[in-house]
Enzyme design. Sequence first.
Site, short mmCIF file in Angstrom:
data_model
loop_
_atom_site.label_atom_id
_atom_site.label_comp_id
_atom_site.label_asym_id
_atom_site.label_seq_id
_atom_site.Cartn_x
_atom_site.Cartn_y
_atom_site.Cartn_z
N GLU A 406 0.82 -1.22 0.00
CA GLU A 406 0.00 0.00 0.00
C GLU A 406 0.85 1.27 0.00
O GLU A 406 0.73 2.12 0.87
CB GLU A 406 -0.94 0.00 1.22
CG GLU A 406 -2.00 -1.07 1.18
CD GLU A 406 -3.14 -0.77 0.23
OE1 GLU A 406 -3.10 0.27 -0.45
OE2 GLU A 406 -4.06 -1.59 0.15
N GLU A 482 -3.94 -10.64 -0.15
CA GLU A 482 -4.81 -10.55 1.03
C GLU A 482 -6.21 -10.92 0.57
O GLU A 482 -6.67 -10.47 -0.47
CB GLU A 482 -4.86 -9.12 1.61
CG GLU A 482 -3.54 -8.67 2.20
CD GLU A 482 -3.56 -7.22 2.73
OE1 GLU A 482 -4.64 -6.70 3.05
OE2 GLU A 482 -2.47 -6.64 2.79
C1 IPT Z 1 -5.23 -3.77 3.61
C2 IPT Z 1 -3.85 -3.61 4.17
O1 IPT Z 1 -2.89 -3.98 3.23
C3 IPT Z 1 -3.64 -4.40 5.40
O2 IPT Z 1 -2.45 -3.97 6.00
C4 IPT Z 1 -4.80 -4.24 6.35
O3 IPT Z 1 -4.84 -2.91 6.76
C5 IPT Z 1 -6.08 -4.56 5.68
O4 IPT Z 1 -6.24 -3.74 4.56
C6 IPT Z 1 -7.27 -4.31 6.57
O5 IPT Z 1 -7.18 -4.98 7.78
S1 IPT Z 1 -5.49 -2.41 2.54
C7 IPT Z 1 -7.17 -2.13 2.32
C8 IPT Z 1 -7.32 -0.80 1.62
C9 IPT Z 1 -7.81 -3.18 1.48
#
Ligand code: IPT
Length: 963
Positions: A406, A482
């Site tokens: 990010e 993720e």
């Molecule tokens: C995503 C982040 O990469 C991760 O660090 C964490 O914050 C997660 O979200 C939420 O728990 S970024 C998000 C804009 C999808």
Amino acid sequence: MHLHDFEEIAPPPLYGPRAHLHTDAPSLSLDGRWRFCWSPTTETPVPPTEEGDGWPLIEVPGHWQLQGYGSPAYTNITYPFPVEPPVVPVENPTGEYRTSFELPAQWPDGRTLLRFDGVDSWFRVWVNGTEVGASSGSRLTSEFDISDVARPGRNTLAVRVHQWSFATYIEDQDQWWLSGIFRSVAVLARPRGGIDDLFAQTGYDHRSGEGILRLAVVTESGRVTARLGGVEAQLPLGSEVRLPGVDPWSADLPRLYELTVATEAETVRVRVGFRSVYVEDAVLMLNGAPLVFHGVNRHDADARRGRAVTREGMRTDVELMKQHNINAVRTSHYPPDPYLLELCDEYGLYVIEECDIETHGFSQVNWRDNPSDDKRWAAVYLDRMKRMVERDKNHSCIVMWSLGNEAGWGANMAANAAWVHERDTTRLVHYEQDAECESVDVYSRMYASYEELEAIGAGAEPRLADPTRDAHRRSLPMIQCEYAHAMGNGPGGLADYERIFDSSPRLAGGFVWEWVDHGLVDPNGGGYRYGGDFGECLHDGSFVIDGLVLPDRTPSPGLLEFAAVAAPVRFTFEVPGEICVENRTAFTPSTTWRLRWATERDGVEVATGELSGPCVGPGEVVAVPIPDAARAATDAETWLQVWAELAEPTPWAAAGHVVARGQLRLDSGRPRPEAAVVGGPVLWESGVRLADTTRFGRDGALEALCGFPVEHAGITAWRALTENDRYVAADEETSMEQLWRGAGLDRLIQRTVSAEIVGDEFVVRTRVAPAGFDHGFATTARWAHASDGVRLRLAIERLGEWRQPLPRLGYAIALCDGTARERCVRWFGAGPGESYPDSMTAVRISRWESTVREMQTNYVVPQENGTRSQLRWASVETAGGCLRIEAASPIDFAVRPWSTGALDRAMHTDELAPDGLLWMHLDAGQNGLGTATCGPGVRAAHRLVTGGAQLEVTFRRDTDGAE
Ligand code: IPT
């Protein structure tokens, strides 16, 4: 002071960067208690020459906020100070650390280094009063050459650490703001003629079975010898050697060889594995087979120690991961403590190692001045990439280098990718924000919808404007770096994701967000704490509580679901009479597991055995006949259970550890004999009585059930909101909470329409509806005295036009019970854990026993939990006996020592207290879980969209407490 001066944003003059090597050269650990003095601002009144003799002690490694200085603070994306890079506030907590060390007289001739494995965020170092340098890069190693200032005997060390610095702008990861020297510190001897660094690049040629090794050594010595244990080869330096007949390294079979490199002055040891990771026809490959990640994102996080994790803690994490069928870790969002990578090599986990760069907070200002695309930051970016790669380049577990998280896209990121491609050709480069895959080797997305994944799997994603780039991206495999946000109760929908991953070789799996809840132990006792609990005026609440394990590493139901979905063996039963056994791994031989079966009659095991003979190689599917002995009973519900257990112990589990399960119903079901009605209701002084022991008030309110006093009974359509219920899903416009509160489901009012004896039944009609609306529910409860108890037939009809999904629909009864929490519960249905419509893979139909206490899942933020679905019957111990509940068709069931309202209102587990009642929920259904906190909501098939419900339940006093 150069905390925020662009002139000073340059690679610090550090030694190296180079690998952490196991060496026979001496070293001194400086971990322990140091003297400490804290100031709330940048300016400290203390000179570096002050030795701090009378100061209090602090634990190193550790964070000062967790040792009584300042407090932790949590923001996810937002910077905790005004955005004016590279400037940070003067209110900048600063810690002065002091210690000393003795250099022994026989300390070797050569250089002496001082090594810090992690200091958050910017620090200066003095040895014997002389400044030896400054550094940043919180999760990276800093080595200072102190040869000219260190002397035999006692040396003083002063370290000044600032919480905020220019570096904070590129360390905006979603975690607690915690400062100080939080990883180990050591003094290292670098003997003259020793080995300063080495790079063992390995590969594996799966066609020839050869290991490939290219060894580069940094030394001033002209006499280097290199030996590989197990292969007993003498190795040349600088050129590639091919070693026939090696065992390759994989997460399935993590074979390591010890590489010993020596000069006359020093011997170092590195464990290497042979593996090749590459892309072939848009498929991610390892050693000749497709590589599919069943991964998790892992932060260094400990409930007492923050990011100052312990070796035992890391080992626990890795063992838990292996026990739950996880095969990969993304080290979100920075290089982990170096020891973690040793464990991943040893136990077998694929690693995407991520650089310590995140500038997410710039998204709040339209990405203005984002460092990723600002030349002034170029050197700092490159320095971080080099320090990560050089530190960890010898770990076989690392299959991808990630540029960061990010941080948008820009020239500095492209430059880092170019440097790493040049430096290490044995791994792939990853970065999710390189959306057009300009510089990366894998197409990465986060929280993509099911539909988007399906499209990418089919190679049918929308085109990029530039045809060359589009073609390139289409040639790449895709991962979800993720997905499935494990916040609170959830994630729902894992099995759906897995089905899609399975459907296309281009989809190389993904990494659940995230491994562990970052809850912190409250120093004053009580439950775990999260954002806002330390008085922060700006915070992101419980968004830091989104792990598959609770802060104390208790596996959440979400982890059990993941383990079941990611199981290495899959059992299916599509062909009658056959069990289909699939070995879903790339390399694990079927002899690793024993395949067993059992038949259960009404949940009681009646026969068991081993599935004879199937030899199911990696990637193969074999059909095995259902054993003759596994016969269906004609007079009982019969289930065939099959499972795969470890045949031999492994470093992470004992023999017998179950890695996969399946089940099949063998009987065809039989109609339940209708219980004969044996007597009618009778009027008594203040209401109606059934079977002597069940009583109702004049208004139809249930007052005693089979002799057990009832405090409350009625229909419910509300659940204690899950965090996924509270957020707007990526594919929705409103949250479930908005819908449900908007419809008044949290404030239903019940009115008895009629309560009358009709033939053999006592019939109570109610209208249950919220103020202000004409929608709601009409219920008809028909109570009868059936042969073996009291039978309730409940019809719930939805009134009005409102047809959104409901949280739940059913009936709740609260019995008076002062020790509800300790009561024993037995049931026949899905178990042993909780389950919801989109999280059903980990449970199976059998007979279970537990206690009310154990049936609660202590999510850090209290919310709906503990529901056992598919329940046939339960026997619940309560004051004065056991209540048996039998459902005509399966229901959802939960027991609690507190009400749904109390569970809904509590923000921390320690706010929940038993209320003297034993709450039982008998539901026709519940809504699924989804993953709306980040990603898609509950899929249509798992929503509770219904026009009403029918429940038929018989209650009786369970005299023997057993079946
Ligand atoms: C995503 C982040 O990469 C991760 O660090 C964490 O914050 C997660 O979200 C939420 O728990 S970024 C998000 C804009 C999808």
